[in-house]
Write an enzyme that holds these catalytic residues in place. Structure first.
Site, PDB file in Angstrom:
ATOM      1  N   ASN A 113       0.819  -1.325  -0.076  1.00  0.00           N
ATOM      2  CA  ASN A 113      -0.098   0.006   0.065  1.00  0.00           C
ATOM      3  C   ASN A 113       0.838   1.104   0.192  1.00  0.00           C
ATOM      4  O   ASN A 113       2.068   1.085   0.298  1.00  0.00           O
ATOM      5  CB  ASN A 113      -0.852   0.028   1.146  1.00  0.00           C
ATOM      6  CG  ASN A 113      -2.041   0.929   1.079  1.00  0.00           C
ATOM      7  OD1 ASN A 113      -2.236   1.610   0.210  1.00  0.00           O
ATOM      8  ND2 ASN A 113      -1.981   1.828   2.476  1.00  0.00           N
ATOM      9  N   HIS A 115       0.911   5.285   1.277  1.00  0.00           N
ATOM     10  CA  HIS A 115       0.295   6.038   2.403  1.00  0.00           C
ATOM     11  C   HIS A 115       0.910   7.578   2.077  1.00  0.00           C
ATOM     12  O   HIS A 115       2.179   7.585   2.264  1.00  0.00           O
ATOM     13  CB  HIS A 115       0.208   5.524   3.798  1.00  0.00           C
ATOM     14  CG  HIS A 115      -0.190   6.276   4.771  1.00  0.00           C
ATOM     15  ND1 HIS A 115      -1.533   6.495   5.178  1.00  0.00           N
ATOM     16  CD2 HIS A 115       0.263   7.122   5.676  1.00  0.00           C
ATOM     17  CE1 HIS A 115      -1.868   7.398   6.076  1.00  0.00           C
ATOM     18  NE2 HIS A 115      -0.695   7.531   6.490  1.00  0.00           N
ATOM     19  N   SER A 142       4.868   6.918   1.980  1.00  0.00           N
ATOM     20  CA  SER A 142       5.416   5.867   2.131  1.00  0.00           C
ATOM     21  C   SER A 142       4.758   4.580   1.511  1.00  0.00           C
ATOM     22  O   SER A 142       3.804   4.584   1.323  1.00  0.00           O
ATOM     23  CB  SER A 142       5.391   5.478   3.697  1.00  0.00           C
ATOM     24  OG  SER A 142       6.113   6.806   4.410  1.00  0.00           O
ATOM     25  N   ASP A 151      -1.676   0.936   8.274  1.00  0.00           N
ATOM     26  CA  ASP A 151      -0.585   1.659   8.080  1.00  0.00           C
ATOM     27  C   ASP A 151       0.844   1.292   9.068  1.00  0.00           C
ATOM     28  O   ASP A 151       1.257   2.090   9.375  1.00  0.00           O
ATOM     29  CB  ASP A 151      -1.022   3.000   8.336  1.00  0.00           C
ATOM     30  CG  ASP A 151      -2.044   3.613   7.281  1.00  0.00           C
ATOM     31  OD1 ASP A 151      -2.082   2.776   6.284  1.00  0.00           O
ATOM     32  OD2 ASP A 151      -2.791   4.527   7.583  1.00  0.00           O
TER      33      ASP A 151
END
Length: 324
Positions: A113, A115, A142, A151
């Site tokens: 992912n 972020h 990030s 996260d």
């Protein structure tokens, strides 16, 4: 394994909106030497603009609205679509759904992912406003692995974006978005290349070898090796990075002798070989830089080989532990 022989990793991209990060990943994948390809673009919103962009570029798409479904049902359907497309990895690119622990477990270590903050700072929402309010000199983005905790997975790469005194959250967000488009393809390419990189493979082997009792690492003929500690300790494993003209990165370990060596190689000749200068002693080479490497097999052979040279006082303790 030479770059030209390495299979490209297949990636499913999950999106919910415009898909600008998906587009960055797609167009980067078409550059020479990039080690991944987009196998599927999937969304929880059948009206997402990203699906039109993907279809226009000739990519397979999948859409399933989440309304009326449990989170687990929807996650399972999305995961099934990725699997049917032959995806090795899933990349979240503006996918506005929190994944269930079951989904994360199913794809453990294979979901990335991006972020919009420099994690661990500002997980969750409103990252740009929070960074400005805190007086930070930089925001950024990030790329991280997805875990059960929001996260909080391992950060694989970051890119900082300066915050100016007059910045608004919207202005900062626009610049961070540009940074995301640079960072995500680079980090994804690095991550999917790890199974073929000598430095990463060596680190993985080293951690497993050094976890065995009374082991020390020592270079032997230019290659890392592992032996029982002490002057008289014998080697039980070597890391071969194309040494002696080999065509692969491999782990060299001991069998019980020539008969077992021959049987193991005959059973799995594409993945196991008789290493030059070691084969006559009953050693085998296990190819490491290949798709679908079974790390449990690596651990098994490291332990087998360690046991072959370990003094009785050590192997007896292991025998007793295995009885329980």
């Amino acid at each position: 394994m030479p770059d030209r022989l390495r299979p490209r990793a297949r990636v499913a991209v999950f999106v919910s909106g415009a898909g600008t990060n998906m587009a960055a990943l797609l167009y980067a994948s078409r550059l020479p030497g990039v080690p991944y390809e987009i196998a599927l673009v999937a969304s929880n919103d059948p009206g997402a603009d990203a699906l039109d962009l993907a279809a226009g570029e000739g990519l397979p798409t999948f859409a399933l609205a989440h309304r009326g479904m449990t989170r687990a049902e929807h996650d399972r359907a999305m995961g099934d679509a990725a699997k049917e497309a032959g995806a090795d990895y899933i990349v979240l690119a503006g996918y506005m759904r929190i994944l269930t622990p079951e989904f994360v477990a199913r794809w453990q270590g294979r979901v990335l992912n991006i972020h919009p903050s420099l994690l661990p700072a500002y997980p969750g929402l409103d990252t740009h406003a929070r960074a400005i309010a805190a007086g930070d000199r930089a925001g950024g983005c990030s790329v991280h692995l997805v875990t059960d905790e929001l996260d909080s997975g391992e950060v694989l790469g970051q890119l900082a974006v300066a915050i100016s005194p007059e910045d608004t959250a919207e202005a900062l967000a626009a610049r961070v978005k540009l940074a995301e488009h640079q960072l995500y393809p680079r980090v994804l390419a690095d991550y999917v290349s790890r199974p073929y990189r000598a430095d990463w493979l060596l680190a993985e082997v080293r951690s497993r070898a050094m976890a065995l009792d009374e082991v020390e690492e020592k270079e032997s003929h230019g290659a890392p090796g592992w032996k029982l500690a002490g002057k008289s300790g014998k080697f039980f494993a070597y890391f071969s990075d194309f040494h002696h003209g080999g065509s692969n990165i491999a782990l060299l370990v001991k069998t019980s002798g020539a008969d077992e060596q021959e049987a193991v190689i005959a059973r799995d000749s594409d993945r196991v070989f008789s290493p030059p200068y070691y084969g006559s002693g009953g050693w085998i080479g296990i190819v490491l830089d290949r798709p679908g490497l079974d790390w449990e097999q690596v651990e098994y052979w490291l332990a087998r080989s360690w046991r072959a040279v370990a003094p009785r006082r050590l192997s007896r303790l292991l025998d007793a532990a295995e009885e329980f």
